[in-house]
Design an enzyme around this catalytic site. Structure first.
Site, PDB file in Angstrom:
ATOM      1  N   GLY B 145       3.953  23.140  53.570  1.00  9.63           N
ATOM      2  CA  GLY B 145       4.944  23.185  52.507  1.00  9.63           C
ATOM      3  C   GLY B 145       4.270  23.300  51.158  1.00  9.63           C
ATOM      4  N   CYS B 146       5.031  23.723  50.163  1.00 10.94           N
ATOM      5  CA  CYS B 146       4.434  23.936  48.839  1.00 10.94           C
ATOM      6  C   CYS B 146       3.975  22.627  48.224  1.00 10.94           C
ATOM      7  CB  CYS B 146       5.416  24.667  47.928  1.00 10.94           C
ATOM      8  SG  CYS B 146       7.039  23.904  47.801  1.00 10.94           S
ATOM      9  N   TYR B 147       4.850  21.607  48.233  1.00 10.22           N
ATOM     10  CA  TYR B 147       4.440  20.326  47.648  1.00 10.22           C
ATOM     11  C   TYR B 147       3.261  19.717  48.408  1.00 10.22           C
ATOM     12  CZ  TYR B 147       8.739  20.299  44.820  1.00 10.22           C
ATOM     13  OH  TYR B 147       9.737  20.596  43.927  1.00 10.22           O
TER      14      TYR B 147
END
Lengths: 331, 331, 331, 331
Positions: B145-147
């Site tokens: 995921g990006c985070y």
């Protein structure tokens, strides 16, 4: 009708303050001053104010004839002007940091030598929700910083309840907080589509927040980090509290509802606030949450950094000082 | 030249992935699919890609003839497509959350029933800086995921050093992270000049970050709160670590320099990073700081959420899986 | 490999040019200069360039040893530097306005005295789509202004057809066009959420557009008005042509298709272009329309003002001058 | 105190109108309606309004008991509601296009069949600066479109002077003009950092501008092209007039000063206006220029499309209809 002056009306906060006072039912705006743009019309420089007054040079013999003054100058240069005004009996709301701190050593540590030592420690901290009665009687009010305003209104209920064991404050501000001087930071190309932390570990609002948290019962060092985000006006403060006692969602909700019941300018929201909801207003909008997985308490508070964080809060204080409804001229 | 397909190429990440692969020296982009816009040219929908391929309906009999596929579908619908591709021997980088978690109960708790239980737990977590060797041999890579990408690259050196006692993660993302569907949240008028926390206490990247921190040696529950900010692409993760041991500025600097020395896509910066510095790139830019007043360690990490947080990291993984230099096609 | 220098690499266009040349297969970037930031690393000032060269003071004895130079200085200060380079046999692409005009009186009328009168009139106007062959042989190329680039690519087919009776050009540019100096105009708070015409009746790109329209067969005075809009990079030129002959939609479409068939960097679009479609590229995207109610012909052309409007077009010219494919290093 | 209702208060213009009327000294806001969000509080949907009224379904038996109504519905659905209100004697300001045109054939050509043919042609065109006296006596006022408001206030002095030979109108609007429905156009990622012409040759405000120019003495077909720019509220109209007679700068300045002397909501500026100067206000700010090189006259007019272009102008009309100072409740 009390006569008022705004010193430093060419800055963002000063211009908004002048605009609010120009249309205020209880105050007559007599003078606006500027250090480098004297001679110009205020509404040439800030068309949105629609205040057709000429910016004057600062001269205590002239602007010091008013009943009250808002001083919108930077710290350091503000203190001597405030002193000159107080000598003439003018009641002052100072928007700089010069009179916010009560510990001289702390002031000097963060800001350097003070410009009016005799007045140091004599001001009331002008967060009306915390110091309303004292403001009414004050002749010198230190208008809070923008971050402290949002952080303290978010944390005060927990601090008073003795519930803050530790706190991390992550704050985000629009670009107007960086002031009107054109710099690399405020250049559109630097700020647009960007965001970045700034003044990491050393933003001067840190001791101000700590001082007032301590006054509320939470004497502890805080971690405070501001970030610049690409919008004009608006400030969001996210506070992560490690509580001293376990508090449920319901208790938290009750705590905040009771704390702010009847407060005209604090809105307790169910969901997390957005800064657009308070843009161009004197409102602070707060939500409180419990992270069940960690027990941490999360508080989000949103203000307009130029309004509740500066200009409109100064007018709110002025209203109180002159015995008016604190909301007059702010709707 | 390996033949590749991009499933879900009409979304933001899929379109960028297709654009990168279209110009890639080692891969030939054979198919792009879309669930609702099949029949249209990709570069009509996303002119910036300049990929003149027609979006097709998903058909494993057709797109499953390639050597590799990037699956850019949402969690839930992704897993069955991945299973169909794997049955045909296609090597897959899955950009959804379906194969990132390794604990089935945790997955079901946060996402519900899994769409391809037989494959659950078989993927390599595709953060090349942590799992490079495993990615080389993998047939199924779960793109992070990006985070988590930004948070883990920021925290990994501290986690490996056993230095994380507690951590608060305050994350800020541009609007592209909310996806391409027009909603009230993604409406320009809602997002412009606004910022707000969202999914407080319950963002699904929380268990993913915790899983990988634990794998690095820091098994602890985290507080993670994302915020929406008014920009298109960019993600800034501010991590506030209560360390288990006191670490000086110099030690921290050394720790990060050593951790990322030679890493092609992680930049250790002296000052706090801005997201614009990594826009449209595969870089993660990190800075680490010590707050002397509280002893806390602050880490800031910036990525482009659609690039290193999704599309370009997927290509980086694909490069590794096919024995190429991991940076090919990404400069 | 030809050795090249970029003079004025600390400005926006210069930094992009340096970044393109640093990664270019045919040129070796040997020197970057800056007038006021010499000594700093280029990628400290412009992290996105990732060019780890030190900015040098301008010294023709040093930087004049290269085979070619891009001069990214303002008009007036550019001409003497160009002269010094030419004396040493360096081939030059000048991005200033100093060598764009061919009529000395017109130059002096709009810009004042010229800084290198001996060279005046010796340059090739570097719009490759109009002057490709001449650019190949040129030693001094005057890179077009951003507005002229978009306006001329939009109007050239009509001008060549003798179809322009009159034209109103309404242009809109992002803020990077105003340069890197922090000013009141470029301050985020001035530009954000604002738009305004500027330099009404007197923008210096006016005579440049007129000169080249005349060269194409349309000798007439134009009305040209630029506007500032709140975005970083991007320029949209809307041209309203009163035609000399009636042209149908089909004829117009054919005219433009034929004009730009095979041109690598001009895209003829069916619908009106958006500037985002050409952001960070060398493309000019054009559409042509006929207003049946008035008979007027409308042309819209979009470029990235820093790329096709400056830096990447300069590299396109450099490619031509050195006998390379004009698109090398630009994809 | 007259009782009023706002139909369609969940849209942007309706919400602002409701907010203005909620605080208005002469009107009591009794009802707010919404077609799809009935049952919700208005200030849940639009927190900035701070109007704690519940949105109701439209029911002429209920909302038709008021003295006046603002109808903020799209054209087509508006006309029948207006008819139902008029039958009950309710005075109406209609913000849709349904009653703006006076030629039935023109209406049908641009909009299709009319929803209340009996009322067609009975409304006063509610641009107070042109039709003030007629508005005072009107029972049905057609609130002008946003582009016509700005264009006509910019062109009226020239039109009345018989000076318009031809005109090109290039208009730019913020995204709120596209309405509150989430669409691909209004998605942040589509609009941010972008600008594009739209509805080229066929925007429905064209016949409205032509009708009113003709009424002022300038019967001619116009070229009108709107553009979308990345900001929330604000509209800039750039008009390029080929004059019938030569007019000097001084004559133009006199013409505009005389035309708007005493007008409370039109500001004649010396330099070109920016939309930020009129944001959140009822002002239209205009400047006029002569291009000496071509003899053309340039007029720039800026409004807030949701205020003077819709909601606040509707309240201005309502003030006039009820014999109040037209500026009440608008400062």
């Amino acid at each position: 009708m009390a006569d008022v002056a705004v010193l430093g009306a060419s800055g963002y906060a000063g211009a908004i303050a002048a605009s609010l006072l120009w249309r205020h039912p209880c105050f007559e705006l007599k003078h606006v001053t500027a250090r480098s743009e004297a001679g110009a019309l205020l509404d040439e420089i800030h068309p949105r104010t629609r205040v057709p007054l000429i910016l004057e040079d600062w001269d205590p013999g002239i602007q010091g004839q008013v009943d009250a003054a808002l001083v919108c100058w930077p710290h350091g240069v503000s203190a001597p002007a405030v002193a000159a005004l107080r000598e003439r009996g003018v009641r002052v709301v100072d928007l700089s940091a010069d009179f916010r701190l009560r510990d001289r050593a702390v002031y000097e540590d963060w800001y350097g030598a003070h410009g009016a030592p005799d007045l140091f420690g004599t001001a009331v901290y002008g967060l009306p929700e915390l110091y309303r009665e004292a403001v009414r009687d004050a002749d010198l009010v230190a208008n809070p910083g923008c971050y402290p305003t949002a952080a303290l209104l978010g944390l005060a209920p927990l601090a008073r309840a003795g519930a803050i064991g530790d706190v991390v404050i992550d704050a985000k501000s629009g670009v107007s907080g960086a002031g009107r001087s054109p710099t690399e930071t405020t250049h559109f190309i630097s700020a647009d589509e960007n965001m970045t932390p700034y003044k990491v570990e050393r933003h001067r609002h840190t001791p101000e927040i700590e001082q007032e948290l301590a006054a509320l019962g939470a004497a502890l060092p805080i971690t405070f980090t501001p970030h610049l985000v690409p919008l004009a006006q608006g400030e969001l403060v996210s506070s992560y509290v490690t509580p001293t006692v376990q508090l449920g969602e319901r208790e938290l909700a009750d705590l905040y509802r009771e704390a702010y019941d009847g407060e005209p300018w604090v809105e307790v929201a169910l969901g997390p606030p957005g800064v657009l909801e308070v843009r161009d207003t004197n409102y602070c909008r707060v939500s409180v949450h419990r992270d069940d997985r960690t027990g941490r308490v999360l508080v989000f508070s949103a203000i307009d950094n130029l309004w509740k964080g500066a200009a409109s809060q100064a007018v709110q204080n002025l209203n109180l000082m002159f015995g008016r409804d604190e909301s007059e001229g702010l709707r």
